[in-house]
Scaffold this motif. Structure first.
Motif, PDB file in Angstrom:
ATOM      1  N   ILE A 115       8.915 -13.697  29.097  1.00  0.00           N
ATOM      2  CA  ILE A 115       9.712 -14.735  29.694  1.00  0.00           C
ATOM      3  C   ILE A 115      11.171 -14.608  29.106  1.00  0.00           C
ATOM      4  O   ILE A 115      11.834 -15.582  29.147  1.00  0.00           O
ATOM      5  N   ASP A 116      11.450 -13.641  28.413  1.00  0.00           N
ATOM      6  CA  ASP A 116      12.703 -13.467  27.601  1.00  0.00           C
ATOM      7  C   ASP A 116      13.030 -14.625  26.726  1.00  0.00           C
ATOM      8  O   ASP A 116      13.889 -15.163  26.818  1.00  0.00           O
ATOM      9  N   MET A 117      12.119 -14.379  25.414  1.00  0.00           N
ATOM     10  CA  MET A 117      12.496 -15.215  24.579  1.00  0.00           C
ATOM     11  C   MET A 117      13.597 -15.247  23.936  1.00  0.00           C
ATOM     12  O   MET A 117      14.425 -15.986  23.345  1.00  0.00           O
ATOM     13  N   ASP A 118      14.208 -13.895  23.772  1.00  0.00           N
ATOM     14  CA  ASP A 118      15.466 -13.776  23.086  1.00  0.00           C
ATOM     15  C   ASP A 118      16.654 -14.312  23.891  1.00  0.00           C
ATOM     16  O   ASP A 118      17.615 -15.114  23.230  1.00  0.00           O
ATOM     17  N   GLY A 119      16.509 -14.658  25.108  1.00  0.00           N
ATOM     18  CA  GLY A 119      17.630 -15.210  25.939  1.00  0.00           C
ATOM     19  C   GLY A 119      17.256 -16.615  25.970  1.00  0.00           C
ATOM     20  O   GLY A 119      18.460 -17.540  25.737  1.00  0.00           O
ATOM     21  N   ILE A 120      16.173 -17.208  25.935  1.00  0.00           N
ATOM     22  CA  ILE A 120      16.004 -18.684  25.656  1.00  0.00           C
ATOM     23  C   ILE A 120      16.389 -18.947  24.381  1.00  0.00           C
ATOM     24  O   ILE A 120      17.019 -20.265  24.228  1.00  0.00           O
ATOM     25  N   ALA A 121      16.134 -18.192  23.391  1.00  0.00           N
ATOM     26  CA  ALA A 121      16.605 -18.846  22.072  1.00  0.00           C
ATOM     27  C   ALA A 121      17.906 -18.739  21.836  1.00  0.00           C
ATOM     28  O   ALA A 121      18.817 -19.666  21.144  1.00  0.00           O
ATOM     29  N   ALA A 122      18.653 -17.651  22.501  1.00  0.00           N
ATOM     30  CA  ALA A 122      20.092 -17.528  22.358  1.00  0.00           C
ATOM     31  C   ALA A 122      20.874 -18.839  23.123  1.00  0.00           C
ATOM     32  O   ALA A 122      21.620 -19.661  22.820  1.00  0.00           O
ATOM     33  N   MET A 123      20.216 -19.289  24.373  1.00  0.00           N
ATOM     34  CA  MET A 123      20.590 -20.355  25.128  1.00  0.00           C
ATOM     35  C   MET A 123      20.508 -21.514  24.427  1.00  0.00           C
ATOM     36  O   MET A 123      21.343 -22.365  24.162  1.00  0.00           O
ATOM     37  N   GLN A 159      12.490 -18.364  35.248  1.00  0.00           N
ATOM     38  CA  GLN A 159      13.835 -19.287  35.451  1.00  0.00           C
ATOM     39  C   GLN A 159      13.417 -20.944  35.120  1.00  0.00           C
ATOM     40  O   GLN A 159      14.041 -21.579  34.672  1.00  0.00           O
ATOM     41  N   TYR A 160      12.137 -21.019  35.678  1.00  0.00           N
ATOM     42  CA  TYR A 160      11.564 -22.380  35.363  1.00  0.00           C
ATOM     43  C   TYR A 160      11.653 -22.980  34.153  1.00  0.00           C
ATOM     44  O   TYR A 160      11.784 -23.879  33.593  1.00  0.00           O
ATOM     45  N   THR A 161      11.048 -21.789  33.184  1.00  0.00           N
ATOM     46  CA  THR A 161      10.755 -22.144  31.982  1.00  0.00           C
ATOM     47  C   THR A 161      12.075 -22.366  31.168  1.00  0.00           C
ATOM     48  O   THR A 161      12.113 -23.220  30.458  1.00  0.00           O
ATOM     49  N   TYR A 162      13.052 -21.403  31.543  1.00  0.00           N
ATOM     50  CA  TYR A 162      14.306 -21.277  30.950  1.00  0.00           C
ATOM     51  C   TYR A 162      15.226 -22.836  31.310  1.00  0.00           C
ATOM     52  O   TYR A 162      15.596 -23.326  30.522  1.00  0.00           O
ATOM     53  N   ASN A 163      14.990 -23.175  32.625  1.00  0.00           N
ATOM     54  CA  ASN A 163      15.753 -24.338  32.990  1.00  0.00           C
ATOM     55  C   ASN A 163      14.863 -25.627  32.004  1.00  0.00           C
ATOM     56  O   ASN A 163      15.709 -26.502  31.852  1.00  0.00           O
ATOM     57  N   ARG A 215      20.329 -22.167  21.479  1.00  0.00           N
ATOM     58  CA  ARG A 215      21.223 -22.165  19.961  1.00  0.00           C
ATOM     59  C   ARG A 215      22.826 -22.457  20.504  1.00  0.00           C
ATOM     60  O   ARG A 215      23.585 -23.061  19.735  1.00  0.00           O
ATOM     61  N   THR A 216      23.113 -22.166  21.841  1.00  0.00           N
ATOM     62  CA  THR A 216      24.544 -22.718  22.072  1.00  0.00           C
ATOM     63  C   THR A 216      24.594 -24.159  22.272  1.00  0.00           C
ATOM     64  O   THR A 216      25.569 -24.644  22.141  1.00  0.00           O
ATOM     65  N   HIS A 217      23.450 -24.864  22.590  1.00  0.00           N
ATOM     66  CA  HIS A 217      23.293 -25.952  22.588  1.00  0.00           C
ATOM     67  C   HIS A 217      22.862 -26.913  21.529  1.00  0.00           C
ATOM     68  O   HIS A 217      23.361 -28.091  21.047  1.00  0.00           O
ATOM     69  N   GLN A 218      22.155 -26.229  20.585  1.00  0.00           N
ATOM     70  CA  GLN A 218      21.579 -26.801  19.444  1.00  0.00           C
ATOM     71  C   GLN A 218      21.909 -25.594  18.321  1.00  0.00           C
ATOM     72  O   GLN A 218      20.809 -24.849  18.109  1.00  0.00           O
ATOM     73  N   PRO A 219      23.010 -25.615  17.638  1.00  0.00           N
ATOM     74  CA  PRO A 219      23.360 -24.738  16.796  1.00  0.00           C
ATOM     75  C   PRO A 219      22.295 -24.733  15.542  1.00  0.00           C
ATOM     76  O   PRO A 219      22.166 -25.715  15.140  1.00  0.00           O
ATOM     77  N   GLY A 220      21.875 -23.561  15.219  1.00  0.00           N
ATOM     78  CA  GLY A 220      21.098 -23.357  14.101  1.00  0.00           C
ATOM     79  C   GLY A 220      19.567 -23.916  14.337  1.00  0.00           C
ATOM     80  O   GLY A 220      18.851 -24.054  13.492  1.00  0.00           O
ATOM     81  N   LEU A 221      19.330 -24.058  15.440  1.00  0.00           N
ATOM     82  CA  LEU A 221      17.997 -24.392  15.779  1.00  0.00           C
ATOM     83  C   LEU A 221      16.705 -23.456  15.339  1.00  0.00           C
ATOM     84  O   LEU A 221      16.896 -22.375  15.438  1.00  0.00           O
ATOM     85  N   ILE A 222      15.820 -24.204  14.897  1.00  0.00           N
ATOM     86  CA  ILE A 222      14.584 -23.112  14.314  1.00  0.00           C
ATOM     87  C   ILE A 222      13.690 -23.011  15.565  1.00  0.00           C
ATOM     88  O   ILE A 222      13.232 -24.058  16.118  1.00  0.00           O
ATOM     89  N   VAL A 223      13.639 -21.955  15.873  1.00  0.00           N
ATOM     90  CA  VAL A 223      12.517 -21.318  17.000  1.00  0.00           C
ATOM     91  C   VAL A 223      11.286 -21.135  16.501  1.00  0.00           C
ATOM     92  O   VAL A 223      11.162 -20.105  15.542  1.00  0.00           O
ATOM     93  N   VAL A 224      10.060 -21.637  16.871  1.00  0.00           N
ATOM     94  CA  VAL A 224       8.560 -21.000  16.642  1.00  0.00           C
ATOM     95  C   VAL A 224       7.902 -20.537  17.710  1.00  0.00           C
ATOM     96  O   VAL A 224       7.481 -21.557  18.278  1.00  0.00           O
ATOM     97  N   ILE A 271      13.414 -25.894  29.486  1.00  0.00           N
ATOM     98  CA  ILE A 271      13.845 -25.775  27.723  1.00  0.00           C
ATOM     99  C   ILE A 271      15.424 -26.062  27.750  1.00  0.00           C
ATOM    100  O   ILE A 271      15.866 -26.873  26.810  1.00  0.00           O
ATOM    101  N   GLU A 272      16.293 -25.579  28.449  1.00  0.00           N
ATOM    102  CA  GLU A 272      17.537 -26.144  28.509  1.00  0.00           C
ATOM    103  C   GLU A 272      18.026 -27.464  28.821  1.00  0.00           C
ATOM    104  O   GLU A 272      18.771 -28.119  28.044  1.00  0.00           O
ATOM    105  N   GLU A 273      16.961 -28.211  29.777  1.00  0.00           N
ATOM    106  CA  GLU A 273      17.060 -29.532  29.850  1.00  0.00           C
ATOM    107  C   GLU A 273      16.631 -30.264  28.443  1.00  0.00           C
ATOM    108  O   GLU A 273      17.246 -31.356  28.206  1.00  0.00           O
ATOM    109  N   LEU A 274      15.808 -29.945  27.986  1.00  0.00           N
ATOM    110  CA  LEU A 274      15.516 -30.447  26.514  1.00  0.00           C
ATOM    111  C   LEU A 274      16.519 -30.121  25.648  1.00  0.00           C
ATOM    112  O   LEU A 274      16.872 -31.065  24.691  1.00  0.00           O
TER     113      LEU A 274
END
Length: 484
Positions: free
Chosen positions: A269-277, A214-218, A279-288, A220-223
Motif C-alpha cells: 500500500i506504499d507505506m513509504d509514501g503514506i509515512a512521508a505524507m 488511494q482509499y487508505t492514503y486518503n 509527516r508533512t502534516h505531523q512533523p516527527g510523527l512516530i509510525v508503527v 490516513i491523510e484525513e486523520l
C-alpha cells in the motif's frame, strides 16, 4: 558412530538454516531527527492506554474477527452455526444501531491521567472497516447522519477522544487498520473472502488495488489533518505488506513471519509514501507499521507478552487489562498486583506498557476498569519516579527485584510484593552494588536505609516502621549512585 555423527551434523546444519530463514530482520532506526527526538520522548512516557471500540461492542464479541472466514478460536461466530453471509449482513447492520449515549471521553481521560498513563492509542478503524471518525471516503462510519449516533454532536468519536486526552495533558495516537473488510476494493463482493487477505488477484485487477491504496492514503491523510496534534500512527494488520512474487515457497521470510503456509499476494500500500505524507502534516510523527519490519516500524509491539530479556530496539508491550481487547460483559480483569508487576517488568527491560480497555455499547467502561486504574494510580503517584524517564540497567531483574536507571546515574531497585505480602526485613539482590557513600531511600518514606555487601550481592535493611506501613504491590528503593 561416524555415520551417526555425520547425520547429526547434517541435522544441525539444517536447523541452523531454518533459524536463519525465520530470523527476525534487524530493527531499522529512523533517520529523521524529529522522529528520533519524539521516539526518545515516547520512551520516557512508559505507560499508555489502548482503546478498542466499535459497533461490535453491542454484541459483546471479539472485534472484527467474527466476519473473517478463517477457522480460528477467536473468529467463531455466535450463535455457532449461523450461515456466513447471513451473519455478515447482521454484523454490518450494527453500525446503524450503535448509539453510545453515555459516551464521555473526558471521564476516560481523567481516569487514564490519574492512573499515571501518558498517552492514548484509539481505534479509528478496525479490520471490519467501520470508521470511528468522520471520514469522507465511506458512509460506513459512526458519524453517518442516517445512523443512530450520526446526528449527535459527539458523533466524530475519534476527534472527541483525542481532544479529551490532550486536554488532560496526554499524548494522542491513532490506531488504524490497513486491511478493510468492508471495502469493495479489499474484499470485493464478486469473490468470496477466503481468509484475512485481499480476496482477488491484485495482479489481474491492478486498478482495484490502486483504488484501495488511494482509499487508505486518503483516510490516513484525513486523520493527519483534521484531528489535531497526533504523536503516533499505530497501524495494524501486518499481513498487508509488500511481498516478492518470485519466491513462492513456504520458507520465504514473509511467509515465516506471518505464519502462512503459502506466500500470499503483494499487498503493497506504499507505506513509504503514506509515512512521508503523514509527516508533512505531523512533523516527527512516530509510525508503527506493526510486524512489518523495516523503516516504517519505528518501534515494535509484542502482543500480550513480555520479552524474557531487554530488546536492543524501542518496543512496547500491548496487553489487555481484562481478557478481551473489546468489550465483553462480565469480563475478568487482571489484578492490580499483576498489572503493576507487568509494568515494572516491562520498564526494567526498557519497554513501554500499552494497556487496553474496551468501552461498552453505551460508551461506558466497566466499573472495574475505573477501580483498577485508580489503584494503579495510587501506586504510581508514589513510585512514578522509578518508572518514568528511565532506562534498563543490568542485571535488569534478580529474583523479585527489578532495576531501572535514571539519567543522573541513580538506580531504582523495585521489590515486587506478592499479594498481601508485607515488606520484608531485608531485600537482597545480586549484580548491582551501591557506590561508597550512596544514599538509599524508599519512595513514600523519609527513612534512610542501611545496606551492606554480602557475597557478591547487596542486602538492604528495612526498618520495622516501613515494614508495617502497608505498602502494596511493589516498593521502589532509590540508590543515589552505584559502583562502576
Amino acid at each position: 558412530m561416524r555415520k551417526l555423527c555425520l547425520l547429526l551434523s547434517s541435522a544441525l546444519l539444517l536447523m541452523g538454516s531454518a533459524r536463519a530463514q525465520h530470523q527476525i530482520p534487524p530493527y531499522i532506526p529512523p533517520t529523521d531527527k524529529a522522529v528520533q527526538a519524539n521516539l526518545e520522548q515516547w520512551s520516557d512516557w512508559k505507560f499508555g492506554m489502548l482503546i478498542h471500540w466499535g459497533a461490535y461492542s453491542q454484541w459483546g464479541i471479539v472485534e472484527s474477527w467474527s466476519i473473517c472466514p478463517e477457522d480460528e478460536g477467536w473468529t467463531q461466530r455466535q450463535p455457532y452455526g449461523i450461515p456466513y453471509y447471513d451473519y455478515v449482513k447482521k454484523y454490518e447492520e450494527l453500525g446503524k444501531t450503535f448509539n453510545p449515549t453515555k459516551f464521555d471521553p473526558s471521564k476516560w481521560a481523567k481516569a487514564a491521567k490519574d492512573a499515571g498513563m501518558k498517552y492514548v492509542v484509539f481505534t479509528t478503524k478496525h479490520h471490519d472497516g467501520f470508521c470511528m471518525f468522520d471520514t469522507k471516503q465511506t458512509d460506513y462510519k459512526v458519524s453517518n447522519p442516517n445512523y443512530a449516533f450520526g446526528k449527535d454532536a459527539r458523533s466524530n468519536i475519534a476527534k472527541e477522544v483525542f481532544e479529551a486526552f490532550r486536554k488532560e495533558g496526554l499524548h494522542a495516537g491513532a490506531y488504524f487498520s490497513k486491511p478493510d473488510w468492508h471495502s469493495q476494493d479489499y474484499w470485493w463482493s464478486y469473490f468470496p473472502p477466503k481468509d484475512r487477505h485481499v480476496n482477488y488477484d491484485v495482479s489481474k485487477y491492478p486498478d482495484r488495488w490502486k483504488a484501495f491504496r488511494q482509499y487508505t492514503y486518503n483516510q490516513i491523510e484525513e486523520l493527519m489533518t483534521g484531528y489535531g496534534k497526533l504523536d503516533i500512527l499505530w497501524l495494524d494488520g501486518g499481513w498487508v505488506r509488500p511481498r516478492k512474487q518470485d519466491k513462492k515457497a513456504a520458507a520465504d521470510i514473509t511467509a515465516a513471519e506471518t505464519g502462512e503456509k503459502v506466500i500470499k499476494q503483494d499487498e503493497d500500500i506504499d507505506m513509504d509514501g503514506i509515512a512521508a505524507m503523514a509527516r508533512t502534516h505531523q512533523p516527527g510523527l512516530i509510525v508503527v507499521d506493526r510486524e512489518v519490519h523495516g523503516p516504517n516500524e519505528n518501534y515494535r509491539t509484542p502482543e500480550q507478552q513480555i520479552p524474557d530479556k531487554p530488546l536492543d530496539y524501542p518496543w512496547e508491550t500491548c496487553m489487555t487489562m481484562a481478557n478481551s481487547w473489546s468489550y465483553v460483559p462480565n469480563d475478568h480483569y487482571k489484578s492490580v498486583n499483576v498489572l503493576i508487576h507487568n509494568l515494572v517488568d516491562i520498564v526494567a527491560k526498557g519497554g513501554n506498557y500499552l494497556l487496553n480497555v474496551g468501552p461498552g455499547p453505551d460508551g461506558q467502561l466497566h466499573d472495574e476498569a475505573y477501580t483498577t486504574m485508580t489503584a494503579i494510580g495510587a501506586w504510581m503517584h508514589i513510585n512514578g519516579d522509578a518508572i518514568y524517564a528511565t532506562k534498563s540497567v543490568a542485571p535488569y531483574k534478580d529474583g523479585k527485584v527489578c532495576f531501572t536507571r535514571k539519567r543522573d546515574g541513580s538506580v531504582y531497585a523495585i521489590y515486587l510484593l506478592d499479594k498481601d505480602e508485607q515488606v520484608p526485613a531485608t531485600i537482597a539482590f545480586k549484580g548491582l552494588t551501591p557506590a561508597k557513600g550512596a544514599k538509599l531511600e524508599m519512595l513514600g518514606a523519609k527513612d534512610k536505609l542501611s545496606w551492606k555487601a554480602t557475597g557478591g550481592g547487596t542486602t538492604i535493611t528495612i526498618p520495622a516502621t516501613l515494614q508495617k506501613k502497608g505498602f502494596q504491590h511493589a516498593v521502589a528503593i532509590r540508590i543515589s549512585a552505584v559502583a562502576s
